[in-house]
Motif scaffolding. Structure first.
Motif, PDB file in Angstrom:
ATOM      1  N   PRO A   1       0.812  -1.218   0.000  1.00 40.70           N
ATOM      2  CA  PRO A   1       0.000   0.000   0.000  1.00 40.70           C
ATOM      3  C   PRO A   1       0.846   1.268   0.000  1.00 40.70           C
ATOM      4  CG  PRO A   1       0.136  -0.864   2.215  1.00 40.70           C
ATOM      5  CD  PRO A   1       0.855  -1.864   1.333  1.00 40.70           C
ATOM      6  N   GLY A   2       2.157   1.115   0.109  1.00 40.64           N
ATOM      7  CA  GLY A   2       3.022   2.265   0.304  1.00 40.64           C
ATOM      8  C   GLY A   2       3.747   2.765  -0.923  1.00 40.64           C
ATOM      9  N   ASP A   3       3.320   2.352  -2.127  1.00 41.69           N
ATOM     10  CA  ASP A   3       3.975   2.808  -3.352  1.00 41.69           C
ATOM     11  C   ASP A   3       3.410   4.173  -3.738  1.00 41.69           C
ATOM     12  OD1 ASP A   3       5.052   3.218  -5.873  1.00 41.69           O
ATOM     13  OD2 ASP A   3       4.903   1.110  -6.459  1.00 41.69           O
ATOM     14  N   GLY A   4       4.170   5.235  -3.423  1.00 45.29           N
ATOM     15  CA  GLY A   4       3.695   6.591  -3.632  1.00 45.29           C
ATOM     16  C   GLY A   4       3.513   6.987  -5.079  1.00 45.29           C
ATOM     17  N   ARG A   5       3.968   6.168  -6.024  1.00 47.40           N
ATOM     18  CA  ARG A   5       3.767   6.497  -7.436  1.00 47.40           C
ATOM     19  C   ARG A   5       2.300   6.400  -7.845  1.00 47.40           C
ATOM     20  NH1 ARG A   5       7.248   2.182 -10.366  1.00 47.40           N
ATOM     21  NH2 ARG A   5       6.163   0.946  -8.768  1.00 47.40           N
ATOM     22  N   PHE A   6       1.473   5.780  -6.977  1.00 42.73           N
ATOM     23  CA  PHE A   6       0.074   5.530  -7.333  1.00 42.73           C
ATOM     24  C   PHE A   6      -0.892   6.100  -6.287  1.00 42.73           C
ATOM     25  CE2 PHE A   6       2.648   2.011  -9.027  1.00 42.73           C
ATOM     26  CZ  PHE A   6       2.358   2.119 -10.377  1.00 42.73           C
TER      27      PHE A   6
ATOM     28  N   GLY B   1      -8.615   1.450  11.004  1.00 44.92           N
ATOM     29  CA  GLY B   1      -7.351   1.165  11.649  1.00 44.92           C
ATOM     30  C   GLY B   1      -6.195   1.451  10.712  1.00 44.92           C
ATOM     31  N   PRO B   2      -4.970   1.449  11.227  1.00 46.02           N
ATOM     32  CA  PRO B   2      -3.808   1.769  10.388  1.00 46.02           C
ATOM     33  C   PRO B   2      -3.609   0.751   9.279  1.00 46.02           C
ATOM     34  CG  PRO B   2      -3.121   0.906  12.522  1.00 46.02           C
ATOM     35  CD  PRO B   2      -4.594   1.129  12.615  1.00 46.02           C
ATOM     36  N   LEU B   3      -2.920   1.178   8.224  1.00 46.25           N
ATOM     37  CA  LEU B   3      -2.560   0.246   7.156  1.00 46.25           C
ATOM     38  C   LEU B   3      -1.710  -0.891   7.695  1.00 46.25           C
ATOM     39  CD1 LEU B   3      -1.751   2.879   4.408  1.00 46.25           C
ATOM     40  CD2 LEU B   3      -3.503   1.101   4.210  1.00 46.25           C
TER      41      LEU B   3
ATOM     42  N   GLN C   1       4.526  -0.889  10.590  1.00 47.40           N
ATOM     43  CA  GLN C   1       5.255   0.045   9.745  1.00 47.40           C
ATOM     44  C   GLN C   1       4.334   1.178   9.323  1.00 47.40           C
ATOM     45  OE1 GLN C   1       7.071  -1.838   6.367  1.00 47.40           O
ATOM     46  NE2 GLN C   1       7.652   0.082   5.362  1.00 47.40           N
ATOM     47  N   LEU C   2       4.888   2.394   9.244  1.00 49.25           N
ATOM     48  CA  LEU C   2       4.092   3.528   8.813  1.00 49.25           C
ATOM     49  C   LEU C   2       4.137   3.629   7.288  1.00 49.25           C
ATOM     50  CD1 LEU C   2       4.024   7.070  10.404  1.00 49.25           C
ATOM     51  CD2 LEU C   2       3.723   6.720   7.967  1.00 49.25           C
ATOM     52  N   TYR C   3       2.982   3.440   6.664  1.00 51.99           N
ATOM     53  CA  TYR C   3       2.811   3.714   5.240  1.00 51.99           C
ATOM     54  C   TYR C   3       1.992   4.998   5.118  1.00 51.99           C
ATOM     55  CZ  TYR C   3       4.004  -1.232   4.405  1.00 51.99           C
ATOM     56  OH  TYR C   3       4.624  -2.450   4.360  1.00 51.99           O
ATOM     57  N   THR C   4       2.364   5.863   4.187  1.00 59.07           N
ATOM     58  CA  THR C   4       1.561   7.064   3.965  1.00 59.07           C
ATOM     59  C   THR C   4       0.225   6.663   3.342  1.00 59.07           C
ATOM     60  OG1 THR C   4       3.499   8.467   3.683  1.00 59.07           O
ATOM     61  CG2 THR C   4       1.426   9.285   2.788  1.00 59.07           C
ATOM     62  N   GLY C   5      -0.841   6.980   4.020  1.00 63.60           N
ATOM     63  CA  GLY C   5      -2.164   6.595   3.542  1.00 63.60           C
ATOM     64  C   GLY C   5      -3.235   7.448   4.190  1.00 63.60           C
TER      65      GLY C   5
ATOM     66  N   ALA D   1     -11.410  10.509  -0.793  1.00 63.80           N
ATOM     67  CA  ALA D   1     -10.328   9.911  -1.581  1.00 63.80           C
ATOM     68  C   ALA D   1      -9.285   9.363  -0.632  1.00 63.80           C
ATOM     69  CB  ALA D   1      -9.712  10.954  -2.512  1.00 63.80           C
ATOM     70  N   GLU D   2      -9.197   8.052  -0.552  1.00 65.58           N
ATOM     71  CA  GLU D   2      -8.211   7.366   0.287  1.00 65.58           C
ATOM     72  C   GLU D   2      -6.943   7.144  -0.522  1.00 65.58           C
ATOM     73  OE1 GLU D   2      -7.058   5.292   2.738  1.00 65.58           O
ATOM     74  OE2 GLU D   2      -8.642   4.921   4.206  1.00 65.58           O
ATOM     75  N   ILE D   3      -5.818   7.585  -0.009  1.00 60.45           N
ATOM     76  CA  ILE D   3      -4.555   7.536  -0.735  1.00 60.45           C
ATOM     77  C   ILE D   3      -4.204   6.130  -1.185  1.00 60.45           C
ATOM     78  CG2 ILE D   3      -2.053   7.863  -0.490  1.00 60.45           C
ATOM     79  CD1 ILE D   3      -2.687  10.193   1.404  1.00 60.45           C
ATOM     80  N   SER D   4      -4.334   5.169  -0.287  1.00 63.80           N
ATOM     81  CA  SER D   4      -3.860   3.808  -0.555  1.00 63.80           C
ATOM     82  C   SER D   4      -4.967   2.786  -0.730  1.00 63.80           C
ATOM     83  CB  SER D   4      -2.951   3.343   0.595  1.00 63.80           C
ATOM     84  OG  SER D   4      -1.831   4.190   0.722  1.00 63.80           O
ATOM     85  N   ARG D   5      -6.200   3.160  -0.427  1.00 64.22           N
ATOM     86  CA  ARG D   5      -7.268   2.165  -0.476  1.00 64.22           C
ATOM     87  C   ARG D   5      -8.248   2.401  -1.612  1.00 64.22           C
ATOM     88  NH1 ARG D   5      -7.146   2.821   5.679  1.00 64.22           N
ATOM     89  NH2 ARG D   5      -6.270   0.871   6.494  1.00 64.22           N
TER      90      ARG D   5
END
Length: 647
Positions: A122-127, A489-491, A495-499, A514-518
């Motif tokens: 979930p932590g790939d910031g390119r998407f 809950g957290p991703l 580990q902290l993923y930006t989400g 708009a959820e960054i990672s979900r």
């Protein structure tokens, strides 16, 4: 179906799936006021000293600490919360995290479109999913990899129409009729929207600025313009000019380091002392001819931070303003500018300051006010109240990727600062931060949101990254409070993923997040102790043809029974109306809807409400004079509407 869409300028990949579910491919008032010609703390000597000391920050140096004589150390308040709050301790997970909700009902959840996420993490910031925009029954979802368009004619069942692959970072979108404007800031962005990036340090193939797409044929989007900017476009703001219907204006807010002059002539990373044409301390204004968007061009680069002496670095110089304060960024950029054309103003969240701009001439915005807050690290975004008397600024302490809502974090850092506005002056009224702690693996700080048009109240739905969604009532700016929320809950709990939520906006009766990672979530409001059925119905009756959060629309309340009941509910809730008067008004509205009351009865009730307003104003009885006046106007408006449209 993969379709290669080509234009005279470039080609890019689109993936079309019409009808398919998925698609392939209180600090002192002195701090809050504007002090004309002075530094943010009311000292003429402070800003020049800070500006000189802090310039090294632009090159990545550590921020300076500036000693202040005769200043007590600040002691920001700690967060307070209910230890039984159901948001505490939610189970972690990418797609199966625990959930808690209050005051809303979740209607739909969509994962990110295929090709717009990395299935391994979930932590790939390119998407990353970014901002949202709306037009008619369409929702535009920005992404670091491009954008998607959804059919939301049925909000509980959004359908993906098209995905446009066009990497470049940020990907914030705005929509204006058939045009979509998208921000691009990363060095990998290509003019041709290709996915291969740009390896060379200097390249004619690179795009950092804004792209403009023609979406008149949703199955065949076309990029029709690309406007280059020295610092790229982290965000942008579209602005209408009521005196110039042939053009649209776009403010580019660049926050990256300037690109080399060899790549884009005129770009400069020098300090103002070294180069008065430095690419810092300005925004770019783009004019877009609506009849020929391909001719879009920069027409102004206003120095909106200049002081009265013409020093372009005229606002906050960066660093710690007093002991115990935040380490505040230099004011050399705007992160976001929210235009409010209905009042001819814009509010800029500009790194080290919050500012007011006169945009009566959109091509030539002029700064008319500014504020500073020692609790803010980075002024990020702004929202006006519907009447323009209040401005909410957000602080993106930690840049959005850090945990800044923990129980040990100050309640006024990474929060909303709420300012009362009178003309060009702003004064700090209070703060708001979500009243629940997040964990060390959840990035959390104040982020993007919009007003919910509940008549008689100022309510904002707001994203807090992995802090979730919060509904904030700031009708009383000194005492803002939460009336609803949604959180996951957290991703990961390791580990902290930006989400979390990048933005949450109200549009035509629903909340879209708009959820960054979900992906994307859709909600509706439900009655609670804080919000009545009539207030929700009144908000749902306000319909817009288009919504861009950075071009804030004025919400016009229709004259209908829902709005009238909403005012009554508010007066009853706060014990600000005689019981017999409330009963008479409720009965009248029920009978009118049942067909047993006439237009004359409505007018009689409106006159009675006006008399009650006058008695309150004269001190004869207690009550809410303002809402009673609004009730009288609504009842009169209902009668007029029926006379004009009898059928």
């Amino acid at each position: 179906m993969n379709t290669q869409v080509k234009t005279e300028m470039q080609s890019f990949e689109t993936v079309v799936g019409i009808g398919e579910a998925r698609c392939a491919a209180p600090v002192s008032g002195r701090v809050g006021r504007r002090a004309s010609g002075r530094g943010p703390l009311g000292s003429r000597a402070l800003v020049p000293a800070l500006a000189v000391a802090a310039w090294g920050m632009l090159a990545g140096d550590a921020a300076p600490v500036v000693a202040q004589e005769a200043m007590d150390e600040m002691a920001p308040p700690r967060l307070e919360w209910d230890p039984n709050d159901p948001r505490i301790g939610l189970a972690a997970g990418w797609r199966d995290a625990g959930e808690a909700i209050s005051g809303m009902e979740k209607l739909a959840s969509l994962t990110r479109a295929e090709g717009f996420f990395n299935p391994e993490t979930p932590g790939d910031g390119r998407f990353s999913n970014t901002d949202l925009a709306f037009h008619g029954d369409l929702m535009y979802q920005g992404n670091y990899h491009g954008f998607q368009v959804y059919d939301i004619s049925s909000p509980a069942d959004p359908q993906l129409i098209v995905s446009v692959v066009c990497p470049g970072g940020q990907g914030d979108v705005s929509v204006y009729g058939d045009l979509v404007v998208m921000s691009a800031q990363e060095t990998r962005g290509r003019l041709d929207c290709g996915v291969g990036g740009v390896e060379e340090a200097v390249s004619e193939e690179r795009l950092r600025g804004i792209r403009i797409f023609d979406m008149s044929d949703l199955t065949s989007p076309r990029q029709v313009a690309a406007v280059q900017a020295c610092r790229g476009s982290h965000t942008h703001t579209i602005v209408e000019d009521p005196n110039d219907p042939e053009n649209l204006y776009v403010y580019i807010q660049g926050t990256n380091s300037p690109r080399p002059g060899e790549e884009l002539p005129g770009c400069s990373s020098a300090s103002p002392d070294e180069d008065p044409n430095t690419s810092y301390f300005r925004i770019e204004v783009v004019r877009v001819p609506l009849a020929n968007p391909a001719a879009a061009e920069i027409v102004n680069m206003p120095r909106i931070f200049a002081d009265e002496e013409g020093n372009i670095a005229g606002l906050y110089g960066g660093g710690v303003s007093q002991p115990g304060a935040q380490n505040t960024r230099t004011t050399n950029q705007c992160h976001d500018i929210t235009a409010y054309p209905a009042i001819g103003m814009a509010a800029g969240a500009c790194s080290g300051n919050g500012i007011l701009l006169d945009i009566s001439d959109p091509a030539n915005p002029v700064r008319v006010g500014e504020v500073f807050d020692p609790n803010f690290a980075y002024w990020h975004s702004a929202t006006f109240s519907n009447d323009g008397s209040t401005v909410v600024f957000t602080d993106e302490w930690g840049g959005g990727s850090a945990p800044r809502c923990r129980g040990t974090d100050p309640a006024t850092w990474g929060a909303n600062a709420i300012f009362r506005r009178s003309g060009n002056e702003m004064e700090l009224a209070g703060y708001y931060k979500i009243p629940v702690p997040s964990s060390d693996t959840e990035n959390c700080v104040a982020h993007n949101g919009s007003l919910i048009p509940v008549p008689g109240r100022d309510i904002k739905v707001q994203a807090w990254y992995q802090g979730g969604i919060s509904l904030m009532d700031f009708t009383d700016p000194e005492n803002a409070f939460e009336i609803g929320y949604f959180d996951r809950g957290p991703l990961s709990d390791e580990q902290l993923y930006t989400g979390g939520y990048w933005s949450t906006y109200w549009y035509n009766g629903r909340v879209y997040g708009a959820e960054i990672s979900r992906g994307i979530d859709v909600f509706k409001l439900v009655p609670s102790e804080h919000l009545s059925e009539a207030e929700i119905a009144a908000a749902e009756s306000v319909m817009l043809e288009e919504f861009n959060a950075q071009m804030q629309p004025r919400m016009e309340m229709p004259a209908n029974a829902h709005v009238a009941r909403a005012y009554l509910d508010q007066m009853v809730r706060h014990k600000r109306i005689l019981n017999e008067t409330a009963h008479e008004m409720y009965t009248l509205l029920d009978d009118f809807e049942a067909g047993s009351k006439t237009v004359d009865d409505l007018r009689s009730a409106a006159a009675n409400a006006q008399r009650m307003h006058d008695r309150i104003m004269d001190g004869e009885i207690g009550g809410d004079a303002h809402r009673m006046m609004l009730l009288a106007r609504t009842l009169e408006g209902m009668a007029t509407e029926i006379e004009m449209n009898p059928w």
